[in-house]
Design a protein around this motif. Sequence first.
Motif, PDB file in Angstrom:
ATOM      1  N   VAL A  80      45.267  50.013  11.997  1.00 47.19           N
ATOM      2  CA  VAL A  80      44.246  49.296  11.228  1.00 47.19           C
ATOM      3  C   VAL A  80      44.914  48.150  10.482  1.00 47.19           C
ATOM      4  CG1 VAL A  80      42.669  51.253  10.981  1.00 47.19           C
ATOM      5  CG2 VAL A  80      44.479  50.945   9.319  1.00 47.19           C
ATOM      6  N   ALA A  81      44.162  47.094  10.235  1.00 44.76           N
ATOM      7  CA  ALA A  81      44.707  45.910   9.570  1.00 44.76           C
ATOM      8  C   ALA A  81      44.667  46.053   8.047  1.00 44.76           C
ATOM      9  CB  ALA A  81      43.924  44.669   9.992  1.00 44.76           C
ATOM     10  N   SER A  82      43.731  46.828   7.532  1.00 45.18           N
ATOM     11  CA  SER A  82      43.622  47.012   6.085  1.00 45.18           C
ATOM     12  C   SER A  82      43.215  48.456   5.801  1.00 45.18           C
ATOM     13  CB  SER A  82      42.591  46.038   5.496  1.00 45.18           C
ATOM     14  OG  SER A  82      41.314  46.310   6.037  1.00 45.18           O
ATOM     15  N   MET A  83      43.333  48.819   4.536  1.00 41.43           N
ATOM     16  CA  MET A  83      42.993  50.181   4.128  1.00 41.43           C
ATOM     17  C   MET A  83      41.489  50.412   4.315  1.00 41.43           C
ATOM     18  SD  MET A  83      43.839  53.051   2.924  1.00 41.43           S
ATOM     19  CE  MET A  83      44.986  53.455   1.666  1.00 41.43           C
ATOM     20  N   PRO A  84      41.102  51.385   5.131  1.00 44.22           N
ATOM     21  CA  PRO A  84      39.673  51.671   5.307  1.00 44.22           C
ATOM     22  C   PRO A  84      39.064  52.229   4.018  1.00 44.22           C
ATOM     23  CG  PRO A  84      40.999  52.708   7.036  1.00 44.22           C
ATOM     24  CD  PRO A  84      41.938  52.197   6.004  1.00 44.22           C
ATOM     25  N   GLU A  85      37.805  51.952   3.805  1.00 46.46           N
ATOM     26  CA  GLU A  85      37.081  52.420   2.626  1.00 46.46           C
ATOM     27  C   GLU A  85      36.615  53.863   2.831  1.00 46.46           C
ATOM     28  OE1 GLU A  85      36.416  50.669  -0.233  1.00 46.46           O
ATOM     29  OE2 GLU A  85      37.717  49.107   0.572  1.00 46.46           O
ATOM     30  N   ILE A  86      36.479  54.562   1.738  1.00 49.58           N
ATOM     31  CA  ILE A  86      35.823  55.878   1.777  1.00 49.58           C
ATOM     32  C   ILE A  86      34.353  55.608   2.033  1.00 49.58           C
ATOM     33  CG2 ILE A  86      35.194  57.903   0.409  1.00 49.58           C
ATOM     34  CD1 ILE A  86      37.806  57.529  -1.140  1.00 49.58           C
ATOM     35  N   ARG A  87      33.766  56.377   2.951  1.00 45.74           N
ATOM     36  CA  ARG A  87      32.366  56.127   3.319  1.00 45.74           C
ATOM     37  C   ARG A  87      31.643  57.439   3.558  1.00 45.74           C
ATOM     38  NH1 ARG A  87      35.558  55.696   7.751  1.00 45.74           N
ATOM     39  NH2 ARG A  87      34.756  56.472   9.733  1.00 45.74           N
ATOM     40  N   GLU A  88      30.336  57.359   3.678  1.00 47.29           N
ATOM     41  CA  GLU A  88      29.529  58.534   3.965  1.00 47.29           C
ATOM     42  C   GLU A  88      28.658  58.233   5.178  1.00 47.29           C
ATOM     43  OE1 GLU A  88      26.327  61.515   1.808  1.00 47.29           O
ATOM     44  OE2 GLU A  88      27.655  60.288   0.568  1.00 47.29           O
ATOM     45  N   GLU A  89      28.675  59.147   6.119  1.00 47.85           N
ATOM     46  CA  GLU A  89      27.864  59.012   7.332  1.00 47.85           C
ATOM     47  C   GLU A  89      27.115  60.309   7.576  1.00 47.85           C
ATOM     48  OE1 GLU A  89      30.455  57.986  10.593  1.00 47.85           O
ATOM     49  OE2 GLU A  89      31.048  56.074   9.683  1.00 47.85           O
ATOM     50  N   LEU A 108      31.057  62.962   3.909  1.00 43.77           N
ATOM     51  CA  LEU A 108      31.937  62.041   3.202  1.00 43.77           C
ATOM     52  C   LEU A 108      33.222  61.919   4.019  1.00 43.77           C
ATOM     53  CD1 LEU A 108      32.388  60.397   0.594  1.00 43.77           C
ATOM     54  CD2 LEU A 108      33.455  62.450  -0.368  1.00 43.77           C
ATOM     55  N   ILE A 109      33.607  60.689   4.360  1.00 48.73           N
ATOM     56  CA  ILE A 109      34.783  60.441   5.198  1.00 48.73           C
ATOM     57  C   ILE A 109      35.843  59.741   4.343  1.00 48.73           C
ATOM     58  CG2 ILE A 109      35.672  59.259   7.245  1.00 48.73           C
ATOM     59  CD1 ILE A 109      32.827  59.585   8.425  1.00 48.73           C
ATOM     60  N   VAL A 110      37.004  60.414   4.201  1.00 52.44           N
ATOM     61  CA  VAL A 110      38.110  59.887   3.411  1.00 52.44           C
ATOM     62  C   VAL A 110      39.248  59.561   4.370  1.00 52.44           C
ATOM     63  CG1 VAL A 110      39.769  60.393   1.577  1.00 52.44           C
ATOM     64  CG2 VAL A 110      37.453  61.348   1.457  1.00 52.44           C
ATOM     65  N   PRO A 111      39.567  58.264   4.565  1.00 50.15           N
ATOM     66  CA  PRO A 111      40.654  57.893   5.470  1.00 50.15           C
ATOM     67  C   PRO A 111      42.028  58.248   4.868  1.00 50.15           C
ATOM     68  CG  PRO A 111      39.392  55.951   4.781  1.00 50.15           C
ATOM     69  CD  PRO A 111      38.869  57.120   4.028  1.00 50.15           C
ATOM     70  N   VAL A 112      42.929  58.709   5.724  1.00 49.00           N
ATOM     71  CA  VAL A 112      44.314  59.000   5.327  1.00 49.00           C
ATOM     72  C   VAL A 112      45.200  58.107   6.187  1.00 49.00           C
ATOM     73  CG1 VAL A 112      46.098  60.778   5.210  1.00 49.00           C
ATOM     74  CG2 VAL A 112      43.704  61.386   4.767  1.00 49.00           C
ATOM     75  N   VAL A 113      45.970  57.226   5.529  1.00 44.53           N
ATOM     76  CA  VAL A 113      46.812  56.290   6.282  1.00 44.53           C
ATOM     77  C   VAL A 113      48.279  56.530   5.953  1.00 44.53           C
ATOM     78  CG1 VAL A 113      45.023  54.515   6.397  1.00 44.53           C
ATOM     79  CG2 VAL A 113      46.646  54.484   4.526  1.00 44.53           C
ATOM     80  N   GLU A 114      49.108  56.009   6.801  1.00 43.08           N
ATOM     81  CA  GLU A 114      50.548  56.083   6.577  1.00 43.08           C
ATOM     82  C   GLU A 114      51.125  54.787   7.106  1.00 43.08           C
ATOM     83  OE1 GLU A 114      53.132  58.408   9.932  1.00 43.08           O
ATOM     84  OE2 GLU A 114      52.450  59.622   8.271  1.00 43.08           O
ATOM     85  N   GLU A 115      52.172  54.323   6.466  1.00 38.47           N
ATOM     86  CA  GLU A 115      52.821  53.104   6.930  1.00 38.47           C
ATOM     87  C   GLU A 115      53.905  53.470   7.935  1.00 38.47           C
ATOM     88  OE1 GLU A 115      52.479  50.059   3.171  1.00 38.47           O
ATOM     89  OE2 GLU A 115      54.331  51.194   3.392  1.00 38.47           O
ATOM     90  N   GLU A 116      53.991  52.643   8.973  1.00 42.95           N
ATOM     91  CA  GLU A 116      55.076  52.769   9.942  1.00 42.95           C
ATOM     92  C   GLU A 116      55.911  51.500   9.840  1.00 42.95           C
ATOM     93  OE1 GLU A 116      53.330  53.311  13.796  1.00 42.95           O
ATOM     94  OE2 GLU A 116      52.972  55.453  13.441  1.00 42.95           O
ATOM     95  N   VAL A 117      57.197  51.681   9.879  1.00 39.30           N
ATOM     96  CA  VAL A 117      58.073  50.529   9.759  1.00 39.30           C
ATOM     97  C   VAL A 117      58.462  50.055  11.152  1.00 39.30           C
ATOM     98  CG1 VAL A 117      60.280  49.675   8.860  1.00 39.30           C
ATOM     99  CG2 VAL A 117      58.944  51.346   7.548  1.00 39.30           C
ATOM    100  N   VAL A 149      59.238  45.876  12.976  1.00 39.31           N
ATOM    101  CA  VAL A 149      59.653  44.557  12.525  1.00 39.31           C
ATOM    102  C   VAL A 149      58.616  44.058  11.520  1.00 39.31           C
ATOM    103  CG1 VAL A 149      60.117  42.192  13.265  1.00 39.31           C
ATOM    104  CG2 VAL A 149      60.824  44.107  14.691  1.00 39.31           C
ATOM    105  N   ILE A 150      57.393  44.475  11.708  1.00 34.15           N
ATOM    106  CA  ILE A 150      56.323  44.174  10.752  1.00 34.15           C
ATOM    107  C   ILE A 150      55.674  45.506  10.344  1.00 34.15           C
ATOM    108  CG2 ILE A 150      55.823  41.888  11.658  1.00 34.15           C
ATOM    109  CD1 ILE A 150      53.431  43.129  13.098  1.00 34.15           C
ATOM    110  N   ARG A 151      55.057  45.473   9.188  1.00 30.10           N
ATOM    111  CA  ARG A 151      54.327  46.669   8.744  1.00 30.10           C
ATOM    112  C   ARG A 151      52.871  46.548   9.116  1.00 30.10           C
ATOM    113  NH1 ARG A 151      55.373  48.212   2.554  1.00 30.10           N
ATOM    114  NH2 ARG A 151      56.171  46.131   2.344  1.00 30.10           N
TER     115      ARG A 151
END
Length: 118
Positions: free
Chosen positions: A53-62, A66-75, A77-79
Amino acid sequence: MHLAEEKLTVTRENVLDALVTIRRQTTTHNEPVSLMLRRENVEVTHVPKNERVASMPEIREEEGVLIVPVVEEEVEVIRRLVLKEELHIRRTKEQVLWEESVPLRKQHVEIDRKEEDT
């Protein structure tokens, strides 16, 4: 000239004509109590995503979830953000019958009157 004279004397005295006995007794009894309680349960489901994903997803409800995204950074050459999973939280409601005995106190009064012989 008085030939005869009357005199009046008034006195008071306490006369016991009855005895009153009062007994008070407290008893305890259990009173059943029934209530309808409302309870809300939460169910959490892990949904693997592994999407970049390009940006942090928002918490949303469908659809009530309730959908809470969990992200992690990978290193690299670019993040960049990788959506690892979403937590899908579904609410369920139920009603349950609650019963319990509660102690209640109650007082009783007994009055005895005994007449005295005069």
